[in-house]
Design a protein around this motif. Sequence first.
Motif, PDB file in Angstrom:
ATOM      1  N   LYS A  97      -7.289  35.648  66.046  1.00  0.00           N
ATOM      2  CA  LYS A  97      -7.000  35.549  67.480  1.00  0.00           C
ATOM      3  C   LYS A  97      -5.504  35.289  67.709  1.00  0.00           C
ATOM      4  O   LYS A  97      -4.887  35.909  68.572  1.00  0.00           O
ATOM      5  CB  LYS A  97      -7.829  34.422  68.094  1.00  0.00           C
ATOM      6  N   GLU A  98      -4.909  34.376  66.920  1.00  0.00           N
ATOM      7  CA  GLU A  98      -3.485  34.081  67.062  1.00  0.00           C
ATOM      8  C   GLU A  98      -2.643  35.317  66.750  1.00  0.00           C
ATOM      9  O   GLU A  98      -1.666  35.604  67.442  1.00  0.00           O
ATOM     10  CB  GLU A  98      -3.084  32.931  66.137  1.00  0.00           C
ATOM     11  N   GLU A  99      -3.014  36.038  65.711  1.00  0.00           N
ATOM     12  CA  GLU A  99      -2.281  37.245  65.334  1.00  0.00           C
ATOM     13  C   GLU A  99      -2.377  38.298  66.435  1.00  0.00           C
ATOM     14  O   GLU A  99      -1.393  38.943  66.769  1.00  0.00           O
ATOM     15  CB  GLU A  99      -2.820  37.803  64.018  1.00  0.00           C
ATOM     16  N   SER A 100      -3.552  38.448  67.021  1.00  0.00           N
ATOM     17  CA  SER A 100      -3.731  39.410  68.108  1.00  0.00           C
ATOM     18  C   SER A 100      -2.874  39.026  69.308  1.00  0.00           C
ATOM     19  O   SER A 100      -2.258  39.896  69.938  1.00  0.00           O
ATOM     20  CB  SER A 100      -5.199  39.478  68.533  1.00  0.00           C
ATOM     21  N   MET A 101      -2.837  37.747  69.632  1.00  0.00           N
ATOM     22  CA  MET A 101      -2.027  37.281  70.758  1.00  0.00           C
ATOM     23  C   MET A 101      -0.539  37.537  70.496  1.00  0.00           C
ATOM     24  O   MET A 101       0.197  37.912  71.405  1.00  0.00           O
ATOM     25  CB  MET A 101      -2.266  35.799  71.030  1.00  0.00           C
ATOM     26  N   ARG A 102      -0.102  37.336  69.262  1.00  0.00           N
ATOM     27  CA  ARG A 102       1.300  37.606  68.918  1.00  0.00           C
ATOM     28  C   ARG A 102       1.620  39.089  69.081  1.00  0.00           C
ATOM     29  O   ARG A 102       2.694  39.446  69.564  1.00  0.00           O
ATOM     30  CB  ARG A 102       1.590  37.177  67.484  1.00  0.00           C
ATOM     31  N   GLU A 103       0.698  39.956  68.665  1.00  0.00           N
ATOM     32  CA  GLU A 103       0.909  41.395  68.797  1.00  0.00           C
ATOM     33  C   GLU A 103       1.025  41.790  70.269  1.00  0.00           C
ATOM     34  O   GLU A 103       1.900  42.578  70.625  1.00  0.00           O
ATOM     35  CB  GLU A 103      -0.238  42.163  68.139  1.00  0.00           C
ATOM     36  N   VAL A 104       0.158  41.252  71.113  1.00  0.00           N
ATOM     37  CA  VAL A 104       0.203  41.563  72.541  1.00  0.00           C
ATOM     38  C   VAL A 104       1.506  41.039  73.147  1.00  0.00           C
ATOM     39  O   VAL A 104       2.177  41.755  73.912  1.00  0.00           O
ATOM     40  CB  VAL A 104      -1.025  40.987  73.279  1.00  0.00           C
ATOM     41  N   ALA A 105       1.880  39.823  72.811  1.00  0.00           N
ATOM     42  CA  ALA A 105       3.119  39.244  73.355  1.00  0.00           C
ATOM     43  C   ALA A 105       4.333  40.085  72.944  1.00  0.00           C
ATOM     44  O   ALA A 105       5.222  40.343  73.767  1.00  0.00           O
ATOM     45  CB  ALA A 105       3.283  37.805  72.886  1.00  0.00           C
ATOM     46  N   HIS A 106       4.345  40.527  71.693  1.00  0.00           N
ATOM     47  CA  HIS A 106       5.464  41.364  71.238  1.00  0.00           C
ATOM     48  C   HIS A 106       5.452  42.706  71.966  1.00  0.00           C
ATOM     49  O   HIS A 106       6.507  43.201  72.383  1.00  0.00           O
ATOM     50  CB  HIS A 106       5.402  41.581  69.730  1.00  0.00           C
TER      51      HIS A 106
END
Length: 170
Positions: A97-106
């Motif tokens: 979930k954290e990795e997915s959120m980082r991808e979206v934020a980027h």
Amino acid sequence: MKNTDFEQIYKKYHKNLLVYALSLCGDYDLAQSLVQVTFAKAYLSYREGGSLKFWLSKVLKNEFINHIRHSSRYVDDPDLIFERLSGPDNPLDILIKEESMREVAHAITLLPNNYRLVLMYTIYMQLKDEEIADIMNTSPANIRKIRSRARQRLKEILIERKWGDKYEED
């Protein structure tokens, strides 16, 4: 192994090894420790030849087995791993979930400025369309159009990045 080579290897394999370690032990802190030991061994003892990814995975698995041998906590309660991985706050799901959120934020940072602003005001500031329209000196209908286009472009960026990563690995 040179420091620059090691840094590239670390960047390339760290996330995959951490997910693998989490799947083995179910404990985020232990998984991080196992990965660090694995990279330390790679830095100190890896010799060219064979698949580095396979070698790192094997070292990680052996480190986990050694940990099990030396830890009565796992020997006494073999169901502990399953319970941690199947619980509501399991570390593997949190990491994904954290990795997915980082991808979206980027991906949001890659959008044009007006798309990015509308999404930021909507998502992070939780402003209404009328409030965003006042800030950006436009109409609420235009804000809805911009948001719709921003979401579509965001989806395209995420798909491009996902498929681009797949092709780079091959």
